[in-house]
Structures are given as C-alpha cells and as structure tokens.
Design a protein around this motif. Structure first.
Motif, short mmCIF file in Angstrom:
data_model
loop_
_atom_site.label_atom_id
_atom_site.label_comp_id
_atom_site.label_asym_id
_atom_site.label_seq_id
_atom_site.Cartn_x
_atom_site.Cartn_y
_atom_site.Cartn_z
N PRO A 145 0.80 -1.24 0.00
CA PRO A 145 0.00 0.00 0.00
C PRO A 145 0.83 1.28 0.00
CG PRO A 145 0.05 -0.91 2.19
CD PRO A 145 0.81 -1.87 1.32
N TYR A 146 1.70 1.39 -0.99
CA TYR A 146 2.51 2.59 -1.17
C TYR A 146 2.18 3.16 -2.55
CZ TYR A 146 5.12 1.29 2.97
OH TYR A 146 5.47 0.98 4.25
N PRO A 147 1.31 4.15 -2.62
CA PRO A 147 0.88 4.65 -3.93
C PRO A 147 1.98 5.41 -4.65
CG PRO A 147 -0.01 6.03 -2.18
CD PRO A 147 0.67 4.86 -1.51
N THR A 148 1.96 5.31 -5.95
CA THR A 148 2.88 6.09 -6.78
C THR A 148 2.35 7.52 -6.84
OG1 THR A 148 1.65 5.66 -8.79
CG2 THR A 148 3.38 4.07 -8.21
N GLU A 149 3.13 8.40 -7.41
CA GLU A 149 2.68 9.79 -7.56
C GLU A 149 1.44 9.85 -8.45
OE1 GLU A 149 3.83 12.35 -5.73
OE2 GLU A 149 5.08 10.81 -4.79
N GLU A 150 1.37 8.99 -9.46
CA GLU A 150 0.19 8.95 -10.33
C GLU A 150 -1.04 8.47 -9.55
OE1 GLU A 150 3.10 7.14 -11.39
OE2 GLU A 150 3.81 8.93 -12.43
N LYS A 188 -1.52 8.81 -6.35
CA LYS A 188 -1.90 9.90 -5.46
C LYS A 188 -2.67 10.98 -6.21
CE LYS A 188 2.04 9.35 -2.36
NZ LYS A 188 3.25 10.01 -1.84
N ALA A 189 -2.20 11.33 -7.39
CA ALA A 189 -2.88 12.35 -8.20
C ALA A 189 -4.31 11.90 -8.54
CB ALA A 189 -2.09 12.64 -9.46
N LYS A 190 -4.44 10.61 -8.88
CA LYS A 190 -5.77 10.08 -9.20
C LYS A 190 -6.67 10.12 -7.96
CE LYS A 190 -8.17 5.98 -10.81
NZ LYS A 190 -8.10 4.54 -11.02
N LEU A 191 -6.13 9.75 -6.80
CA LEU A 191 -6.92 9.79 -5.56
C LEU A 191 -7.34 11.22 -5.20
CD1 LEU A 191 -4.92 7.18 -3.43
CD2 LEU A 191 -7.23 6.91 -4.35
N VAL A 192 -6.44 12.18 -5.41
CA VAL A 192 -6.76 13.58 -5.15
C VAL A 192 -7.91 14.02 -6.06
CG1 VAL A 192 -5.92 15.95 -5.42
CG2 VAL A 192 -4.52 14.27 -4.23
N HIS A 193 -7.81 13.66 -7.33
CA HIS A 193 -8.83 14.05 -8.30
C HIS A 193 -10.18 13.38 -8.00
CE1 HIS A 193 -10.60 15.29 -12.07
NE2 HIS A 193 -10.92 14.03 -12.31
N GLU A 194 -10.14 12.10 -7.68
CA GLU A 194 -11.38 11.34 -7.45
C GLU A 194 -12.08 11.71 -6.13
OE1 GLU A 194 -12.95 9.09 -9.41
OE2 GLU A 194 -11.51 9.47 -11.00
N THR A 195 -11.29 12.01 -5.10
CA THR A 195 -11.89 12.25 -3.78
C THR A 195 -12.12 13.73 -3.49
OG1 THR A 195 -9.73 12.36 -2.69
CG2 THR A 195 -10.81 10.19 -2.80
N GLY A 196 -11.35 14.60 -4.13
CA GLY A 196 -11.45 16.03 -3.83
C GLY A 196 -10.67 16.43 -2.58
N LEU A 197 -9.91 15.48 -2.05
CA LEU A 197 -9.09 15.78 -0.88
C LEU A 197 -7.76 16.39 -1.32
CD1 LEU A 197 -9.58 12.48 1.18
CD2 LEU A 197 -10.74 14.67 1.51
N GLN A 198 -7.06 16.95 -0.35
CA GLN A 198 -5.73 17.48 -0.62
C GLN A 198 -4.73 16.33 -0.57
OE1 GLN A 198 -5.03 20.41 2.37
NE2 GLN A 198 -6.70 21.74 1.67
N ILE A 218 -4.60 12.73 1.67
CA ILE A 218 -4.44 11.38 1.09
C ILE A 218 -3.24 10.69 1.73
CG2 ILE A 218 -3.90 10.10 -1.04
CD1 ILE A 218 -6.70 11.25 -1.12
N ASN A 219 -2.12 11.39 1.77
CA ASN A 219 -0.91 10.80 2.37
C ASN A 219 -1.16 10.40 3.82
OD1 ASN A 219 0.68 11.03 0.07
ND2 ASN A 219 1.40 13.08 0.62
N ASN A 220 -1.78 11.28 4.60
CA ASN A 220 -2.04 10.97 6.01
C ASN A 220 -2.98 9.79 6.16
OD1 ASN A 220 -0.37 12.98 6.99
ND2 ASN A 220 -2.02 14.47 7.19
N TRP A 221 -4.01 9.71 5.33
CA TRP A 221 -4.96 8.60 5.43
C TRP A 221 -4.25 7.28 5.16
CZ3 TRP A 221 -6.95 4.53 2.75
CH2 TRP A 221 -8.12 3.96 3.27
N ILE A 222 -3.42 7.26 4.13
CA ILE A 222 -2.71 6.02 3.78
C ILE A 222 -1.71 5.64 4.87
CG2 ILE A 222 -1.10 4.99 2.12
CD1 ILE A 222 -2.64 6.58 -0.06
#
Length: 142
Positions: A95-100, A102-112, A116-120
């Motif tokens: 469970p170590y996301p790549t930068e891509e 993370k960018a997708k998660l930011v876009h999909e969730t609307g979070l900063q 995202i980093n803190n949640w993971i």
C-alpha cells in the motif's frame, strides 16, 4: 466621645462586621429580610447572573465552535472513505501509492494530497503493519 456616641459607634460596627447575628432595633433576635427585600435581592442576583452570562457568552460560543470544528476535522465524508478503502483493498499487499496513484486519488476524492498521504499512512499503521506481523508470526510457528 460621650457614652452615647460610643454606643452608636459600637452598634454601627456590629452591623458591618460581617456577622449575621445582628439584633434588630426592638431586640427580637437576628434580622430577617422582608419579602420586598428578598425580592430585591433576587432581582439583583438575576441581573448579575445575566451580566455575567452576557460577558462570557461570546467566549463560550467561540469555545463551542472550536470544539465542534475539531470534532468534525478528523472525519472524512463516507463516499471518500469508501473510495480510499477500495484503493486500499486493491493494493493491500503493497500500500505505497505512486505519484500517479496519489494524483488520481486527489482528483477522485477532492481531498488534498496531504490528506491522502495521512490517510494512507494511518491505514498502514492501523491495519497493514499489524496484519504483516500476525502473518509473520504464523509463518514462524510452522
């Protein structure tokens, strides 16, 4: 001073010395406030109470808002959490996301990104490390 003046000073002093055992002018024992005096004292007490409340009302409201804000601060919306958990399930082995990712998660969730980093990071601390240590212990027993 004359003896009469001494008596007046003594009686005045006893009224203001803080004791409540003063004798009324007819010598019948402790002074008891009349109904009018009680009503006046109650009204003064209520006015003081009201003034104190008004004085501290703004501070109390501010503290209450701060408490509610802190309570809400740690909660993410349910659909956002569901999306993040779905990502977590599909990446549970590593469970170590790549930068891509993370960018997708930011876009999909609307979070900063920081959220995202803190949640993971928190998910790994709560779930992944404990699951890995449990599986390692079970492998050692075999």
């Amino acid at each position: 001073m004359s003896d009469d003046e001494d008596e007046i000073v003594d009686s005045d002093t006893s009224l203001f010395d803080g004791s409540f055992d003063a004798i009324d002018s007819l010598g019948f024992g402790p002074l008891v406030p009349t109904e009018t005096e009680r009503s006046l004292m109650e009204r003064v007490r209520q006015e003081l109470k009201h003034e104190l409340k008004q004085g501290y009302k703004e501070k109390i409201v501010h503290i209450r808002e701060e408490i509610l804000r802190k309570r809400r601060a740690g909660k993410l919306p349910g659909d956002t959490t569901s999306f993040l958990k779905a990502w977590w399930q599909s990446h549970s082995k590593w469970p170590y996301p790549t930068e891509e990712d993370k960018a997708k998660l930011v876009h999909e969730t609307g979070l900063q990104l920081k959220q995202i980093n803190n949640w993971i990071i928190n998910q790994r601390k709560r779930n992944w490390h404990s699951n890995r240590s449990t599986s390692l212990k079970s492998k050692r027993k075999r």
